[in-house]
Write a protein that holds these residues in place. Structure first.
Motif, PDB file in Angstrom:
ATOM      1  N   THR A  30       0.832  -1.192   0.000  1.00 44.43           N
ATOM      2  CA  THR A  30       0.000   0.000   0.000  1.00 44.43           C
ATOM      3  C   THR A  30       0.873   1.251   0.000  1.00 44.43           C
ATOM      4  O   THR A  30       1.788   1.378   0.819  1.00 44.43           O
ATOM      5  N   GLY A  32       0.597   5.718  -0.717  1.00 46.20           N
ATOM      6  CA  GLY A  32      -0.339   6.808  -0.901  1.00 46.20           C
ATOM      7  C   GLY A  32       0.232   8.130  -0.480  1.00 46.20           C
ATOM      8  O   GLY A  32       1.440   8.265  -0.249  1.00 46.20           O
ATOM      9  N   TYR A  34      -0.643  11.719   1.948  1.00 42.99           N
ATOM     10  CA  TYR A  34      -1.360  12.535   2.911  1.00 42.99           C
ATOM     11  C   TYR A  34      -0.875  13.975   2.744  1.00 42.99           C
ATOM     12  O   TYR A  34       0.164  14.219   2.149  1.00 42.99           O
ATOM     13  N   LEU A  44      -5.730  12.253   4.709  1.00 46.14           N
ATOM     14  CA  LEU A  44      -5.470  11.373   3.579  1.00 46.14           C
ATOM     15  C   LEU A  44      -5.890  12.049   2.287  1.00 46.14           C
ATOM     16  O   LEU A  44      -6.951  12.667   2.219  1.00 46.14           O
ATOM     17  N   THR A  47      -4.795   6.801  -1.768  1.00 44.49           N
ATOM     18  CA  THR A  47      -3.992   5.607  -1.551  1.00 44.49           C
ATOM     19  C   THR A  47      -4.260   4.606  -2.666  1.00 44.49           C
ATOM     20  O   THR A  47      -5.304   4.662  -3.332  1.00 44.49           O
ATOM     21  N   SER A  49      -3.791   0.265  -3.296  1.00 43.74           N
ATOM     22  CA  SER A  49      -3.455  -1.038  -2.716  1.00 43.74           C
ATOM     23  C   SER A  49      -3.886  -2.115  -3.689  1.00 43.74           C
ATOM     24  O   SER A  49      -5.075  -2.239  -3.963  1.00 43.74           O
ATOM     25  N   THR A  53      -7.921   2.006  -5.644  1.00 43.59           N
ATOM     26  CA  THR A  53      -7.549   3.360  -5.237  1.00 43.59           C
ATOM     27  C   THR A  53      -8.630   3.970  -4.344  1.00 43.59           C
ATOM     28  O   THR A  53      -9.789   3.575  -4.388  1.00 43.59           O
ATOM     29  N   TYR A  92       3.226   7.958   1.944  1.00 43.66           N
ATOM     30  CA  TYR A  92       2.863   6.986   2.980  1.00 43.66           C
ATOM     31  C   TYR A  92       2.958   5.587   2.389  1.00 43.66           C
ATOM     32  O   TYR A  92       2.629   5.367   1.226  1.00 43.66           O
ATOM     33  N   GLU A 101       3.983   0.913   9.123  1.00 44.74           N
ATOM     34  CA  GLU A 101       3.748   2.137   8.362  1.00 44.74           C
ATOM     35  C   GLU A 101       5.022   2.964   8.251  1.00 44.74           C
ATOM     36  O   GLU A 101       5.833   3.003   9.173  1.00 44.74           O
TER      37      GLU A 101
END
Length: 113
Positions: A30, A32, A34, A44, A47, A49, A53, A92, A101
């Motif tokens: 994942t 993305g 922020y 956010l 993102t 994954s 999206t 991220y 993370e």
């Protein structure tokens, strides 16, 4: 551990476009973006994954997130930029299977009216 290196921030006029890039040091599921505006909480933006999206409502139709798995790089194409898009944009990443993370150092995007 994963290192994230962002690029592409800068000053742009309202209505303009900008593309952010974030390269990860290894493959990660994942990724993305922020952002954090002055005096506001980090929120956010988008993102991706496994090909799916997700976008915050305020950028839907204007921003597009994409990922080049061969390069471990995620992109954020930002079009029709508005002054309210101004902020520090953070890359991220979240890995499997434990959900660790990671954050980039941030890249500033400033949209002038």
């Amino acid at each position: 551990q994963v290192q994230l290196v962002e690029s592409g921030g800068g000053l742009v006029q309202a209505g303009g476009s900008r593309r952010l890039s974030c390269a990860a040091s290894r493959s990660i599921f994942t990724m993305g973006w922020y952002r954090q505006a002055p005096g506001k909480q980090r929120e956010l933006v988008a993102t991706t994954s496994g090909g799916s999206t997700n976008y915050v409502d305020s950028v839907k139709g204007r921003f597009t997130i994409s990922k080049d798995n061969a390069k471990n790089t995620v992109y954020l194409q930002m079009n029709s930029l508005k002054p309210e898009d101004t902020g520090l944009y953070y890359c991220y990443a979240k890995s499997l299977p434990f959900g660790s993370e990671y954050w980039g150092q941030g890249t500033q995007v400033t949209v002038s009216s």
